[in-house]
Enzyme design. Structure first.
Site, PDB file in Angstrom:
ATOM      1  N   CYS A   1       2.588  -4.731  -7.517  1.00  0.00           N
ATOM      2  CA  CYS A   1       2.316  -6.131  -7.818  1.00  0.00           C
ATOM      3  C   CYS A   1       3.364  -6.596  -8.838  1.00  0.00           C
ATOM      4  O   CYS A   1       3.881  -5.792  -9.613  1.00  0.00           O
ATOM      5  CB  CYS A   1       0.950  -6.393  -8.431  1.00  0.00           C
ATOM      6  SG  CYS A   1      -0.423  -5.832  -7.425  1.00  0.00           S
TER       7      CYS A   1
ATOM      8  N   ARG B   1       7.880  -6.002  -4.932  1.00  0.00           N
ATOM      9  CA  ARG B   1       6.850  -5.189  -5.590  1.00  0.00           C
ATOM     10  C   ARG B   1       5.506  -5.271  -4.873  1.00  0.00           C
ATOM     11  O   ARG B   1       4.563  -4.556  -5.201  1.00  0.00           O
ATOM     12  CB  ARG B   1       6.659  -5.648  -7.033  1.00  0.00           C
ATOM     13  CG  ARG B   1       7.883  -5.516  -7.891  1.00  0.00           C
ATOM     14  CD  ARG B   1       7.589  -5.995  -9.289  1.00  0.00           C
ATOM     15  NE  ARG B   1       6.616  -5.157  -9.943  1.00  0.00           N
ATOM     16  CZ  ARG B   1       6.893  -4.050 -10.611  1.00  0.00           C
ATOM     17  NH1 ARG B   1       8.136  -3.669 -10.712  1.00  0.00           N
ATOM     18  NH2 ARG B   1       5.946  -3.336 -11.166  1.00  0.00           N
TER      19      ARG B   1
ATOM     20  N   TRP C   1       0.257  -6.275  -4.161  1.00  0.00           N
ATOM     21  CA  TRP C   1       0.242  -5.127  -3.255  1.00  0.00           C
ATOM     22  C   TRP C   1      -1.178  -4.587  -3.354  1.00  0.00           C
ATOM     23  O   TRP C   1      -1.581  -4.051  -4.381  1.00  0.00           O
ATOM     24  CB  TRP C   1       1.252  -4.083  -3.675  1.00  0.00           C
ATOM     25  CG  TRP C   1       1.376  -2.950  -2.709  1.00  0.00           C
ATOM     26  CD1 TRP C   1       2.105  -2.931  -1.568  1.00  0.00           C
ATOM     27  CD2 TRP C   1       0.747  -1.664  -2.815  1.00  0.00           C
ATOM     28  NE1 TRP C   1       1.964  -1.709  -0.946  1.00  0.00           N
ATOM     29  CE2 TRP C   1       1.136  -0.918  -1.682  1.00  0.00           C
ATOM     30  CE3 TRP C   1      -0.110  -1.077  -3.728  1.00  0.00           C
ATOM     31  CZ2 TRP C   1       0.702   0.385  -1.454  1.00  0.00           C
ATOM     32  CZ3 TRP C   1      -0.548   0.216  -3.503  1.00  0.00           C
ATOM     33  CH2 TRP C   1      -0.145   0.933  -2.373  1.00  0.00           C
TER      34      TRP C   1
ATOM     35  N   ASN D   1      -1.383  -6.286 -12.925  1.00  0.00           N
ATOM     36  CA  ASN D   1      -0.713  -5.240 -12.159  1.00  0.00           C
ATOM     37  C   ASN D   1      -1.212  -3.905 -12.710  1.00  0.00           C
ATOM     38  O   ASN D   1      -1.131  -3.672 -13.912  1.00  0.00           O
ATOM     39  CB  ASN D   1       0.803  -5.379 -12.365  1.00  0.00           C
ATOM     40  CG  ASN D   1       1.586  -4.178 -11.881  1.00  0.00           C
ATOM     41  OD1 ASN D   1       1.172  -3.501 -10.941  1.00  0.00           O
ATOM     42  ND2 ASN D   1       2.705  -3.904 -12.511  1.00  0.00           N
ATOM     43  N   GLY D   2      -1.761  -3.057 -11.842  1.00  0.00           N
ATOM     44  CA  GLY D   2      -2.306  -1.776 -12.292  1.00  0.00           C
ATOM     45  C   GLY D   2      -3.676  -1.567 -11.662  1.00  0.00           C
ATOM     46  O   GLY D   2      -4.021  -2.242 -10.681  1.00  0.00           O
TER      47      GLY D   2
ATOM     48  N   GLU E   1      15.212  12.949   4.132  1.00  0.00           N
ATOM     49  CA  GLU E   1      15.542  11.581   3.698  1.00  0.00           C
ATOM     50  C   GLU E   1      15.880  10.688   4.901  1.00  0.00           C
ATOM     51  O   GLU E   1      15.460   9.531   4.955  1.00  0.00           O
ATOM     52  CB  GLU E   1      16.712  11.637   2.694  1.00  0.00           C
ATOM     53  CG  GLU E   1      17.300  10.306   2.284  1.00  0.00           C
ATOM     54  CD  GLU E   1      16.345   9.356   1.571  1.00  0.00           C
ATOM     55  OE1 GLU E   1      15.187   9.725   1.319  1.00  0.00           O
ATOM     56  OE2 GLU E   1      16.752   8.218   1.318  1.00  0.00           O
TER      57      GLU E   1
ATOM     58  N   LYS F   1      13.848   7.313   5.893  1.00  0.00           N
ATOM     59  CA  LYS F   1      14.485   5.998   6.017  1.00  0.00           C
ATOM     60  C   LYS F   1      14.114   5.361   7.351  1.00  0.00           C
ATOM     61  O   LYS F   1      13.795   4.184   7.412  1.00  0.00           O
ATOM     62  CB  LYS F   1      16.019   6.087   5.922  1.00  0.00           C
ATOM     63  CG  LYS F   1      16.602   6.339   4.579  1.00  0.00           C
ATOM     64  CD  LYS F   1      16.504   5.181   3.607  1.00  0.00           C
ATOM     65  CE  LYS F   1      15.246   5.269   2.785  1.00  0.00           C
ATOM     66  NZ  LYS F   1      15.300   6.003   1.551  1.00  0.00           N
TER      67      LYS F   1
ATOM     68  N   GLU G   1      10.211   4.373   7.429  1.00  0.00           N
ATOM     69  CA  GLU G   1       9.749   3.285   6.571  1.00  0.00           C
ATOM     70  C   GLU G   1      10.358   1.940   6.926  1.00  0.00           C
ATOM     71  O   GLU G   1       9.741   0.902   6.728  1.00  0.00           O
ATOM     72  CB  GLU G   1       9.961   3.597   5.091  1.00  0.00           C
ATOM     73  CG  GLU G   1      11.393   3.632   4.645  1.00  0.00           C
ATOM     74  CD  GLU G   1      11.546   3.917   3.156  1.00  0.00           C
ATOM     75  OE1 GLU G   1      10.643   3.600   2.379  1.00  0.00           O
ATOM     76  OE2 GLU G   1      12.590   4.471   2.779  1.00  0.00           O
TER      77      GLU G   1
ATOM     78  N   HIS H   1       9.661  27.151  15.305  1.00  0.00           N
ATOM     79  CA  HIS H   1       8.323  27.630  14.932  1.00  0.00           C
ATOM     80  C   HIS H   1       7.256  26.562  15.172  1.00  0.00           C
ATOM     81  O   HIS H   1       6.179  26.612  14.591  1.00  0.00           O
ATOM     82  CB  HIS H   1       8.311  28.072  13.469  1.00  0.00           C
ATOM     83  CG  HIS H   1       9.251  29.201  13.193  1.00  0.00           C
ATOM     84  ND1 HIS H   1       9.013  30.484  13.620  1.00  0.00           N
ATOM     85  CD2 HIS H   1      10.472  29.223  12.589  1.00  0.00           C
ATOM     86  CE1 HIS H   1      10.034  31.260  13.265  1.00  0.00           C
ATOM     87  NE2 HIS H   1      10.927  30.512  12.653  1.00  0.00           N
TER      88      HIS H   1
ATOM     89  N   LYS I   1       8.251  -1.658  -3.696  1.00  0.00           N
ATOM     90  CA  LYS I   1       9.390  -0.940  -4.255  1.00  0.00           C
ATOM     91  C   LYS I   1       8.978   0.025  -5.357  1.00  0.00           C
ATOM     92  O   LYS I   1       9.437   1.146  -5.425  1.00  0.00           O
ATOM     93  CB  LYS I   1      10.381  -1.965  -4.807  1.00  0.00           C
ATOM     94  CG  LYS I   1      11.609  -1.374  -5.452  1.00  0.00           C
ATOM     95  CD  LYS I   1      12.576  -0.919  -4.406  1.00  0.00           C
ATOM     96  CE  LYS I   1      13.817  -0.290  -4.975  1.00  0.00           C
ATOM     97  NZ  LYS I   1      14.400   0.641  -3.997  1.00  0.00           N
TER      98      LYS I   1
HETATM   99  C1  F6R Z   1      11.920   5.384  -0.130  1.00  0.00           C
HETATM  100  C2  F6R Z   1      11.568   4.951  -1.464  1.00  0.00           C
HETATM  101  C3  F6R Z   1      10.454   5.628  -2.167  1.00  0.00           C
HETATM  102  C4  F6R Z   1      10.836   5.883  -3.634  1.00  0.00           C
HETATM  103  C5  F6R Z   1       9.629   6.419  -4.399  1.00  0.00           C
HETATM  104  C6  F6R Z   1       9.973   6.759  -5.833  1.00  0.00           C
HETATM  105  O1  F6R Z   1      12.986   4.679   0.385  1.00  0.00           O
HETATM  106  O2  F6R Z   1      12.165   4.052  -1.994  1.00  0.00           O
HETATM  107  O3  F6R Z   1      10.092   6.803  -1.533  1.00  0.00           O
HETATM  108  O4  F6R Z   1      11.893   6.785  -3.670  1.00  0.00           O
HETATM  109  O5  F6R Z   1       8.614   5.456  -4.389  1.00  0.00           O
HETATM  110  O6  F6R Z   1      10.418   5.635  -6.534  1.00  0.00           O
HETATM  111  P1  F6R Z   1      11.218   5.777  -7.877  1.00  0.00           P
HETATM  112  O7  F6R Z   1      12.499   6.446  -7.593  1.00  0.00           O
HETATM  113  O8  F6R Z   1      11.391   4.365  -8.360  1.00  0.00           O
HETATM  114  O9  F6R Z   1      10.366   6.571  -8.806  1.00  0.00           O
END
Ligand code: F6R
Length: 600
Positions: free
Chosen positions: A2, A27, A74, A100-101, A473, A477, A480, A496, A595
Site C-alpha cells: 500500500c 505498491r 494492496w 499501510n501495514g 530467476e 520473471k 510474474e 528426477h 513492489k
Molecule cells: C520479483 C520481485 C520480488 C522481490 C522481493 C524482494 O521480480 O521483485 O520477488 O525481489 O519482493 O523485494 P526486495 O528486494 O525489495 O526486498
C-alpha cells in the site's frame, strides 16, 4: 505494501494527492482513495481498481482543500472493493485514516469497539484505527487521541490521519516506511521518496515508534511516550527524471536497458585493478560463517553470492528465505556475518530476519538500493546499489546490481582474508557494463522468440552451477509478468521428475553458456530433444553443439563463469518483458503483486 501520501500547504491538494498515488501505484493497485479536509468537514472519495478510476470519481466532486491524505491499496484484510478502500472514517465522519501495514490485534479491538457502539463499514484491519481515535478523542487533543491509539495497536503501520477542523496531519510509523518531505510553506508525507521527489529533496525519515504532527510551515516529532524527538533533515540524491519512463513503453524495459549504467554505478569508486574499497566495518578474518537472507529475486542473487564467496573466500555461506528464517530457532551467533539483500529495504520478512540475526549477536551487512530505507538504517554496515529507482514491480536492474555488490563483497573479503583479491575477477567485473550493453544492442531477436513463447502455458528453465539460480530467476520473471507457469530447476535434477512434463507444448529454456558444466548441459538438452521437447538456449557466440540442439538461440558474450549470470539474465528478462507485452499485460503492475512487500 500500500502507498500513503499526504499534503498540507498552499496548493489545491487533490491533484498532488493523485499524482503522489500514481507514483506509488506500484505498491498496490486494488483500490485507491483520498480524503480532503474541507471547510465544512472531511470529504472522502474512493474507487475500486487503479488510481485512474479514482480520478474519474473525483472529477465530479468539489474538492478545494489544501489539506488531504490519500492511499493506494494492496489488499490483505478484505477483498479489493470500494468499501475496503482507504481512507477509513470514524462513525461521525470526522476522522480519516490511511494505513499501510497490518494491525494484528484488530479483531479483539473491533469487538470491544462494536460493543461500545462503533459501526464498521469495511472488512479491513485498518478501520479500527479511526474508531479508536474517535473513542479516545473525548476530552483529549487530536495528538493525544492518536498517541493513545498508537500505543495499543499491535502489528505494523505507516499511517496518516486528518480530523475535521484541524489544520494539520498526524503521521506515524512502526515497521512500515514513512518519509516526510519539507517544502516551502508546504509539507508532504509518503511511503516512498519517489512520490515527493518532484516537489522537494529535503526529507526526514521517521523512525519506528515515532509520531509526527505536520502543519504547512513545520513539523514536530514525538516518540510514543510523548517525548519530543530531534530529527535530521536529509537530502535525496535521486532526481525526478529517474522516475519517468524516458521514452520507453514500460518501466521494466527502461530498467532492463539501464543495467549497464546501473552496474557501473554500483562499481563506481569501489573497484580498482588490484583492490576493492568498501566502507564496511567487518573483521573478515573473524567471520566464521555468512548467512544471507532475502526474498524473491533478492534471494536468487543471494544464491549466486553464496557460490562467489565460497569459491573465492572459502567461507561457509548459507542462504535463507527471510520469511522462513525467523520462524525457526536459527543457529546464528556473534561469529556470523548476516547479509540481508533487499532492493526496497522495506521487505517485512527481510527486516524481521535482520532483527532476529541482530538479536542473536551477528554482525549485519545490508545490500540495499533505496537510500535511507528501514533495512539500510538498521544494519551495522552496508553496500548501496546506487541503481537508481526501480519502479517496475518485476525486479531487473536490482538483480544485476545485487550480484555486482556481492562480487565486490567477495573481493573485499578475499583481500582481507588472504591479502589479495583475484585480479582476473576484478578485471572481469569492471568489464561487465560493456558486456551487458552488447546484449541490449540486439533485442529484436528476443522479441521474435517471445511471439512463440506467448502461446505456451508452461515452461521449464534449466541451468547449472552459477547459472542454476538464474533458471529460478528466469522462471520467476516469466510467471510474474506473463502469467505463464514456469519452473526453474538445476538441469541435472530434471530427470528426477520434471522430465515427465516434457512434450512439444512445454518449452525448456537452457542457460548453456560455456562453463565447467557445459558438456553436462548438452546431455540434459539431448534428454529433452529425445522426448520431443523444444529448446531455447542461451549460448556464447560461435557455439555449435548447444546451438544445434536448440530450436532457438540467444547469444551472450563470453564472461568468466562465476560472473556469467550478470549477462545471461538479460535475455531472460527481455524474454519475460516481450512475452508479457505481447499478451497485453500491464507489465509494470502485474496482477496481485506489489513492489514492496511490507507485510508478512
Ligand atoms: C520479483 C520481485 C520480488 C522481490 C522481493 C524482494 O521480480 O521483485 O520477488 O525481489 O519482493 O523485494 P526486495 O528486494 O525489495 O526486498
Amino acid at each position: 505494501m500500500c502507498g500513503i501520501f499526504g499534503y498540507i500547504g498552499f496548493r489545491k491538494a487533490t491533484p498532488l494527492l493523485i499524482e503522489g498515488l500514481r507514483q506509488m501505484e506500484y505498491r498496490g493497485y486494488d483500490s485507491a482513495g483520498v480524503c480532503l479536509s474541507e471547510k465544512n468537514g472531511l470529504k472522502a472519495v474512493k474507487a475500486k481498481g487503479r488510481v485512474g478510476e479514482l480520478v474519474k470519481k473525483a472529477a465530479n466532486q468539489d474538492l478545494a482543500s489544501t489539506i488531504g491524505i490519500a492511499h493506494t491499496r494492496w489488499a490483505t484484510h478484505g477483498a479489493p472493493s470500494e468499501k475496503n478502500a482507504h481512507p477509513h472514517l470514524d462513525c461521525q465522519g470526522d476522522i480519516a485514516v490511511v494505513h499501510n501495514g497490518i494491525i494484528e490485534n484488530y479483531q479483539a479491538l473491533k469487538k470491544i469497539l462494536e460493543k461500545e457502539g462503533h459501526c464498521f463499514v469495511s472488512e479491513t484491519d485498518s478501520e479500527v484505527i479511526s474508531h479508536l481515535i474517535e473513542k479516545f478523542s473525548e476530552g483529549a487533543s487530536f495528538e493525544g487521541a492518536v498517541l493513545k491509539t498508537l500505543k495499543i495497536l499491535q502489528g505494523t503501520f505507516g499511517l496518516a490521519v486528518v480530523k475535521a477542523g484541524e489544520d494539520k496531519i498526524i503521521g506515524a510509523r512502526k515497521g512500515s516506511p514513512f518519509i516526510l518531505g519539507l517544502g516551502d510553506g508546504e509539507m508532504f508525507l509518503a511511503s516512498d521518496a519517489s512520490a515527493i521527489l518532484k516537489y522537494t529533496k529535503k526529507v526526514v525519515y521517521l523512525d519506528d515508534g515515532e509520531m509526527v504532527t505536520i502543519g504547512k510551515d513545520g513539523f514536530l516529532t514525538r516518540k510514543l511516550n510523548g517525548e519530543v524527538s530531534e530529527k535530521e533533515v536529509c537530502e535525496l540524491k535521486w532526481n525526478a527524471e529517474q522516475i519517468e519512463k524516458g521514452g520507453f513503453k514500460h518501466f521494466m524495459l527502461k530498467e532492463i536497458f539501464e543495467q549497464p549504467q546501473a552496474v557501473a554505478n554500483t562499481l563506481r569508486g569501489r573497484l580498482a585493478s588490484d583492490t576493492v574499497k568498501l566502507s564496511v566495518d567487518i573483521d573478515a578474518k573473524a567471520v566464521n560463517r555468512i548467512v544471507i537472507m532475502a526474498c524473491g529475486t533478492s534471494f536468487y542473487s543471494g544464491l549466486i553470492g553464496k557460490q562467489l564467496i565460497e569459491k573465492f573466500c572459502r567461507v561457509r555461506v548459507d542462504v535463507e528465505y527471510a520469511s522462513e528464517f525467523r520462524y525457526r530457532d536459527p543457529i546464528v551467533d556473534k561469529d556470523d556475518l548476516a547479509v540481508v539483500i533487499s532492493q526496497s529495504g522495506e521487505t517485512a520478512d527481510t527486516l524481521a530476519a535482520l532483527k532476529e540475526a541482530k538479536e542473536r549477536g551477528a554482525k549485519t551487512l545490508g545490500i540495499v538500493n533505496v537510500v535511507g530505507s528501514t533495512i539500510a538504517r538498521e544494519v551495522d554496515c552496508g553496500i548501496y546499489l546506487h541503481a537508481g529507482p526501480e519502479i517496475s514491480v518485476a525486479a531487473t536492474k536490482a538483480f544485476t546490481c545485487q550480484i555486482a555488490a556481492l562480487a565486490l563483497l567477495t573481493a573485499f573479503l578475499q583481500e582481507q582474508r588472504t591479502g589479495r583479491a583475484d585480479p582476473e575477477f576484478l578485471r572481469e567485473l569492471a568489464g561487465l557494463p560493456e558486456k551487458i550493453q552488447d546484449i541490449l544492442d540486439h533485442p529484436q531477436e528476443i522479441s521474435k522468440i517471445a511471439e512463440v513463447f506467448r502461446k505456451t502455458r508452461n515452461a521449464l528453465y534449466l541451468g547449472r552451477g552459477f547459472n542454476y539460480p538464474l533458471a529460478l530467476e528466469g522462471a520467476l520473471k516469466l510467471k510474474e509478468t506473463s502469467y505463464i507457469h514456469a519452473e526453474g530447476y538445476p538441469a541435472a535434477e530434471m530427470k528426477h521428475g520434471p522430465i515427465a512434463l516434457i512434450d512439444e507444448n512445454m518449452p525448456a529454456v537452457f542457460i548453456a553458456t560455456k562453463d565447467q558444466t557445459y558438456e553436462k548441459i548438452l546431455s540434459n538438452m539431448q534428454e529433452i530433444k529425445a522426448r520431443g521437447g523444444r529448446i531455447l538456449a542461451i549460448v556464447n557466440p560461435r557455439d555449435k553443439e548447444a546451438s544445434n540442439l536448440a530450436d532457438w538461440i540467444i547469444e551472450t558474450p563470453v564472461v568468466m563463469e562465476c560472473l556469467s549470470p550478470m549477462v545471461n539474465v538479460v535475455p531472460l528478462q527481455l524474454l519475460a518483458y516481450y512475452v508479457a507485452d505481447a499478451k497485453g499485460i500491464d507489465v509494470d503492475k502485474p496482477r496481485n503483486l506489489a513492489k514492496s512487500v511490507t507485510v508478512e
